[in-house]
Design an enzyme around this catalytic site. Sequence first.
Site, PDB file in Angstrom:
ATOM      1  N   GLU A 189       2.727  16.969  -5.341  1.00 21.64           N
ATOM      2  CA  GLU A 189       3.195  15.774  -4.627  1.00 21.64           C
ATOM      3  C   GLU A 189       2.384  14.543  -5.025  1.00 21.64           C
ATOM      4  OE1 GLU A 189       2.532  16.871  -0.548  1.00 21.64           O
ATOM      5  OE2 GLU A 189       3.982  18.506  -0.593  1.00 21.64           O
ATOM      6  N   TYR A 197       0.583   2.179  -2.911  1.00 26.57           N
ATOM      7  CA  TYR A 197       0.047   1.730  -1.619  1.00 26.57           C
ATOM      8  C   TYR A 197      -0.184   0.216  -1.622  1.00 26.57           C
ATOM      9  CZ  TYR A 197      -0.453   6.764  -1.464  1.00 26.57           C
ATOM     10  OH  TYR A 197      -0.184   8.103  -1.531  1.00 26.57           O
ATOM     11  N   TYR A 213      -9.811  -0.340   2.965  1.00 32.87           N
ATOM     12  CA  TYR A 213     -10.652   0.727   2.388  1.00 32.87           C
ATOM     13  C   TYR A 213     -11.792   0.170   1.552  1.00 32.87           C
ATOM     14  CZ  TYR A 213      -6.060   3.010   2.978  1.00 32.87           C
ATOM     15  OH  TYR A 213      -4.856   3.444   3.444  1.00 32.87           O
ATOM     16  N   CYS A 233      -5.741 -16.010   8.140  1.00 30.20           N
ATOM     17  CA  CYS A 233      -6.876 -16.469   8.933  1.00 30.20           C
ATOM     18  C   CYS A 233      -7.752 -15.314   9.406  1.00 30.20           C
ATOM     19  CB  CYS A 233      -6.365 -17.270  10.119  1.00 30.20           C
ATOM     20  SG  CYS A 233      -5.339 -18.613   9.569  1.00 30.20           S
ATOM     21  N   GLU A 234      -8.399 -14.657   8.473  1.00 29.44           N
ATOM     22  CA  GLU A 234      -9.345 -13.583   8.771  1.00 29.44           C
ATOM     23  C   GLU A 234     -10.339 -13.513   7.618  1.00 29.44           C
ATOM     24  OE1 GLU A 234      -8.590  -9.936  10.410  1.00 29.44           O
ATOM     25  OE2 GLU A 234      -6.564 -10.376  11.121  1.00 29.44           O
ATOM     26  N   GLY A 243       1.467  10.808  -5.855  1.00 27.64           N
ATOM     27  CA  GLY A 243       2.013   9.471  -5.599  1.00 27.64           C
ATOM     28  C   GLY A 243       1.280   8.483  -6.471  1.00 27.64           C
TER      29      GLY A 243
END
Length: 415
Positions: free
Chosen positions: A273, A370, A316, A342-343, A275
């Site tokens: 599987e 992702y 991450y 705004c961060e 990805g």
Amino acid sequence: MNPFTYQNDELFAEQVALSEIAETYGTPTFVYSCAAITEAYQRFSDAFATHKHQICYAVKANSNLGVLTLLNSLGAGFDIVSGGELTRVLKAGANPGSVVFSGVGKLDWEITQSLEAGIGCFNIESDSELTQVNRLAAASNTRAPISIRVNPDVDAKTHPYISTGLKENKFGVSVSEALKMYARAKAMKHIDILGIDCHIGSQITELGPFLEALERILELVDLLERQDIKLQHIDLGGGIGVQYQNEETIDIGEYSAAILQSLGHRTHQLLFEPGRYIVANAGLLLSRVIHKKTNEGKNFAIIDAAMNDLIRPTLYQSWQAVSSIKQPTGKTEQLDLVGPVCETGDTLAKDRALEIDQNDLVAIHSAGAYGFVMSSNYNSRNKAAEIMVNGATAHCIRERESIQDQMRLEYKFTP
Ligand code: LLP
């Protein structure tokens, strides 16, 4: 292969200049290379050419219909985790028999939808889910093909958020629980036991954890055979890491050789599987510099892509390579690449040596997996466009969202 190379002093995707894509479709835009996806898929498949196998591409990594139709045409099966992903792969033309359904919390409607479609296998993650699938198969007057996802309790040695094979994780069941569940499943009227499954995490860069997991799975396979439960397939999940920076990663040939050696005389079909392995390095996020500024001696390039487009660096602390679209001449400066959200966490790359001016284009690499799928509308920002490049042609596989698209399902409210 790296499909993104400098040609005539500017960065291309295959034979298309990224500046042309920016001109036509605007920024921020995800750009994927058909050749790179094809090559990664083929490399994986070729590595197992001597053994019966099926690659079930993990749709969650990049679920764009253009990507799914491409992989379907290459012969991929699909690993899904929701009814939505099933609808996508069916729309992409997938053979339902090559679809496996993973996930700890499948809903009744998703299971029924999958039974009706005739998917290849349900990867069952709890005793309660086994009961649920048997009940729904009975209601649909059919039998459900199943694997049990075993949690082999091995350390995948990856980021804790994407490690799934330790006993404290929510995924799968222990070996002893699996044994009990296989015995129960065997007696169930609407269950067909097909295989066994495990997936220990993502972005794994060493072979060891895979082999340790396989060893435990094979012990269980042999034990089950002695109890007259014969399995047709062994699903080893995904998780093979890719190179983001210059880390050592797994060579697919070594991975397959080691797995086939452990497998020995056993003839079970192997399912995988992957990805990230298939799509991560086949994609980049193309963005434009809005402003440059210096605060207290620190240089920033404020670009039009942000954490809502690509959340991996924020979530991450992932490192993804950045290139200027104009080939650098050597006059670089140290810069942080930040978005307009705004961060403070809206930092896409820290402390990079880059040669970029206001209005220049930049590429954030390894964004094929992702990336878009984890994007959001935070700050009411429209989701980016997605482009598939094939040779000298750029195909739009998702248009840029508009603010009308975003508000379509909302209502005003006045008390
Ligand atoms: N199979 C199952 C059951 C999975 O849970 C996953 C990923 C895969 C296959 C595919 O794993 P891959 O080959 O892509 O490593 N958002 C995170 C990654 C989360 C992975 C979740 N499960 C990231 O951006 O690093």
